[in-house]
Design a protein around this motif. Structure first.
Motif, short mmCIF file in Angstrom:
data_model
loop_
_atom_site.label_atom_id
_atom_site.label_comp_id
_atom_site.label_asym_id
_atom_site.label_seq_id
_atom_site.Cartn_x
_atom_site.Cartn_y
_atom_site.Cartn_z
N GLY A 188 0.85 -1.16 -0.16
CA GLY A 188 -0.07 0.00 -0.01
C GLY A 188 0.84 1.36 -0.04
N THR A 189 1.98 1.05 0.89
CA THR A 189 2.85 2.52 0.74
C THR A 189 3.57 2.65 -0.67
OG1 THR A 189 3.24 1.64 3.03
CG2 THR A 189 4.77 3.48 1.93
N ASP A 190 4.03 1.33 -1.23
CA ASP A 190 4.28 1.61 -2.58
C ASP A 190 3.32 2.05 -3.56
OD1 ASP A 190 6.76 0.60 -2.23
OD2 ASP A 190 6.12 -1.75 -2.48
N VAL A 191 2.04 1.70 -3.52
CA VAL A 191 0.98 2.14 -4.48
C VAL A 191 0.82 3.72 -4.31
CG1 VAL A 191 -1.45 2.49 -4.78
CG2 VAL A 191 -0.38 0.21 -4.44
N VAL A 192 0.95 4.35 -2.97
CA VAL A 192 0.82 5.67 -2.70
C VAL A 192 2.32 6.47 -3.63
CG1 VAL A 192 0.66 7.73 -1.12
CG2 VAL A 192 -0.56 5.73 -0.71
N ALA A 193 3.17 5.71 -3.42
CA ALA A 193 4.41 6.20 -3.67
C ALA A 193 4.03 6.59 -5.41
CB ALA A 193 5.72 5.66 -3.51
N ARG A 194 3.81 5.34 -5.87
CA ARG A 194 3.50 5.46 -7.48
C ARG A 194 2.87 6.51 -7.71
NH1 ARG A 194 2.22 -0.98 -8.29
NH2 ARG A 194 4.17 -1.88 -7.52
N LEU A 195 1.67 6.81 -7.18
CA LEU A 195 0.76 7.74 -7.13
C LEU A 195 1.22 9.16 -7.25
CD1 LEU A 195 -2.25 8.79 -7.63
CD2 LEU A 195 -2.45 9.01 -5.07
N LEU A 196 1.97 9.31 -6.17
CA LEU A 196 2.65 10.67 -6.14
C LEU A 196 3.89 10.88 -7.31
CD1 LEU A 196 3.28 10.96 -2.21
CD2 LEU A 196 1.45 11.94 -3.47
N ARG A 197 4.54 10.00 -7.75
CA ARG A 197 5.30 10.19 -8.96
C ARG A 197 4.52 10.35 -10.07
NH1 ARG A 197 10.51 7.75 -8.45
NH2 ARG A 197 11.61 8.53 -6.71
N SER A 198 3.28 9.68 -10.29
CA SER A 198 2.75 10.10 -11.42
C SER A 198 2.15 11.57 -11.42
CB SER A 198 1.49 8.97 -11.42
OG SER A 198 0.50 9.41 -10.55
N LYS A 199 1.96 12.15 -10.32
CA LYS A 199 1.58 13.59 -10.06
C LYS A 199 2.79 14.55 -9.95
CE LYS A 199 -2.76 12.41 -9.51
NZ LYS A 199 -3.88 12.50 -10.62
N ASP A 200 3.79 13.95 -10.48
CA ASP A 200 5.35 14.84 -10.39
C ASP A 200 5.53 15.50 -9.16
OD1 ASP A 200 5.72 14.58 -13.19
OD2 ASP A 200 4.30 16.04 -13.74
N VAL A 201 5.41 14.57 -8.04
CA VAL A 201 5.84 15.06 -6.89
C VAL A 201 7.06 14.33 -6.62
CG1 VAL A 201 5.19 14.67 -4.28
CG2 VAL A 201 3.45 14.93 -5.91
N SER A 202 8.11 15.17 -6.22
CA SER A 202 9.49 14.74 -6.13
C SER A 202 9.87 14.30 -4.77
CB SER A 202 10.54 15.37 -6.88
OG SER A 202 10.08 15.75 -8.33
N ASN A 203 9.29 15.31 -3.91
CA ASN A 203 9.60 15.14 -2.47
C ASN A 203 8.57 14.47 -1.51
OD1 ASN A 203 12.19 16.56 -3.09
ND2 ASN A 203 11.10 18.43 -3.29
N PHE A 204 8.75 13.42 -0.97
CA PHE A 204 7.84 12.89 -0.13
C PHE A 204 8.18 11.88 0.88
CE2 PHE A 204 7.36 10.49 -4.15
CZ PHE A 204 7.71 9.05 -3.58
N MET A 205 7.28 11.66 1.86
CA MET A 205 7.68 10.30 3.01
C MET A 205 6.22 9.93 3.34
SD MET A 205 7.29 9.41 6.18
CE MET A 205 6.82 10.68 7.36
N ILE A 206 6.34 8.54 2.94
CA ILE A 206 5.00 7.78 3.18
C ILE A 206 5.10 6.92 4.45
CG2 ILE A 206 3.30 6.33 2.17
CD1 ILE A 206 4.45 7.50 -0.54
N GLU A 207 4.32 6.77 5.39
CA GLU A 207 4.61 6.00 6.33
C GLU A 207 3.19 5.48 6.75
OE1 GLU A 207 3.81 4.44 10.41
OE2 GLU A 207 3.45 6.62 9.92
N ILE A 208 2.97 3.99 6.69
CA ILE A 208 1.79 3.19 6.90
C ILE A 208 2.14 2.22 8.07
CG2 ILE A 208 -0.23 1.82 6.01
CD1 ILE A 208 0.31 3.21 3.50
N GLY A 209 1.69 2.42 9.21
CA GLY A 209 1.79 1.65 10.12
C GLY A 209 3.49 0.94 10.38
N GLY A 210 4.31 1.99 10.25
CA GLY A 210 5.48 1.77 10.29
C GLY A 210 6.43 1.32 8.93
N GLU A 211 5.56 1.13 8.00
CA GLU A 211 6.45 0.85 6.64
C GLU A 211 6.47 2.42 6.01
OE1 GLU A 211 7.08 -1.84 7.42
OE2 GLU A 211 5.28 -3.01 8.25
N VAL A 212 7.45 2.41 5.38
CA VAL A 212 8.18 3.76 5.00
C VAL A 212 8.44 3.88 3.38
CG1 VAL A 212 9.55 5.76 5.52
CG2 VAL A 212 8.60 4.48 7.34
N VAL A 213 8.12 4.71 2.74
CA VAL A 213 8.76 5.10 1.28
C VAL A 213 9.08 6.68 1.34
CG1 VAL A 213 8.46 5.20 -1.04
CG2 VAL A 213 7.77 3.21 0.30
#
Length: 348
Positions: free
Chosen positions: A176-201
């Motif tokens: 799920g964390t990867d899926v959000v990262a892919r979404l942000l990349r598709s929106k040209d978001v270059s800087n982000f931190m995603i954390e879901i229950g301790g799993e991080v991208v």
């Protein structure tokens, strides 16, 4: 006026307009924060964008939930567990996670196994009822547990035993964390931190212009989850020698037994069950943090290292240079000790 100058004026104007446009675009971007609940846990997301993307992220996470959640009666995995014939030809998420899980199961000699849930439930519910599952009960469950007992054939899950159940909870949060990262990349978001229950991208830089810093909690016995003392701090993203992207992405997952255990007759039992034996692991490893190219992979390997123990985990790592690990364990004297991949940089 010099003819050469006539050609330079439009170019200069174009450069000025372009610079103003870029400056306005950069100025309009801000670091935003999103949080909520999903998969029975909490998510926190920080990202630099010119608009609110949380509705898009929630929609993406719900697609994961509709595919992989055992607590969602209409999810793909729930329907498969009920024995329904589910056409997987359009279920990309489920197929992607299932195939990755099978690959990691083979790479870890079955230490990671998405069919282990009945054993986990037997031990967990058994202790809650003040009863320990008998060897006969464990042997009975082991008859239909094993990643070799399931496969995808003609776009359907095929089981050698209909009692086999699938549980992707040890990989779904990472995915799920990867899926959000892919979404942000598709929106040209270059800087982000995603954390879901301790799993991080993470990708790019934090709001102070530096690397994202992720803490690894000290593995003290803390069943109430009150202690947040840090053992180490990692700076991410990790840039390796093959990185070509300006905004390298890193994924991190941590698994540990120090907050999930039972005492019975003076003996401590970890919540991590070895799918190959049917019993709780008794290794000296307390916490496994894995950095990988994607969070689903990090999530699964972190779980498998808790099953494998220190020496076997290091053997797996030796065959997978794309993985980095920070392992906390108890030494012969019962003291905390750590092992880390040579390339990994620790801030603390």
């Amino acid at each position: 006026m010099n003819k050469k100058l006539y050609w330079q004026i439009p170019l200069a104007l174009l450069l000025i307009i372009g610079t103003i446009y870029i400056a306005r675009q950069e100025h309009s971007k801000t670091y935003r924060h999103a949080e909520g609940s999903i998969f029975g846990t909490i998510y926190h997301i920080t990202y630099e964008a010119d608009r609110d993307l949380q509705p898009d992220m929630v929609e993406a996470l719900m697609r994961v939930d509709n595919s992989l959640s055992m607590f969602n009666d209409s999810s793909v995995i729930s329907r498969i567990n009920r024995g329904e014939d589910v056409d997987l030809s359009k279920q990309r998420m489920f197929v992607e996670v299932f195939l990755l899980a099978q690959t990691i199961s083979k790479e870890t000699n079955g230490a990671f196994d998405i069919t282990v849930a009945p054993l986990v439930n037997a031990w967990g519910f058994g202790f809650k009822n003040d009863t320990k599952p008998s060897p006969a009960a464990i042997d009975s469950l082991r008859q239909f547990i094993g990643y070799q007992n399931v496969n995808i054939v003609n776009h359907q899950v095929q089981k050698t035993d209909p009692r086999t159940m699938l549980d992707c909870s040890a990989i779904a949060k990472g995915y799920g964390t990867d899926v959000v990262a892919r979404l942000l990349r598709s929106k040209d978001v270059s800087n982000f931190m995603i954390e879901i229950g301790g799993e991080v991208v993470v990708a790019g830089k934090n709001d102070r212009g530096g690397p994202w810093r992720i803490g690894v909690t000290k593995p003290t016995e803390d069943p109430e989850n009150q202690n947040n003392e840090l053992q180490a701090v990692l700076s991410l993203p990790y840039h390796n020698s093959t990185s070509t992207s300006k905004h390298t992405l890193s994924a991190l997952a941590t698994s540990g037994n120090y907050r999930n255990f039972y005492y019975k007759d003076g003996k401590r039992y970890a919540h991590t069950i070895d799918p190959r034996t049917g019993y709780p692991v008794q290794h000296n490893i307390l916490s496994a943090t894995v950095i990988a190219p994607n969070c689903a992979t990090a999530d699964a390997y972190a779980t498998s290292f808790m099953v494998l123990g220190l020496d076997s985990a290091k053997q797996v790592l030796a065959h997978h240079p794309e993985l980095l690990a920070y392992l906390i364990y108890t030494d012969e004297k019962g003291q905390y000790a750590t092992w880390q991949s040579e390339q990994l940089l620790i801030d603390k």
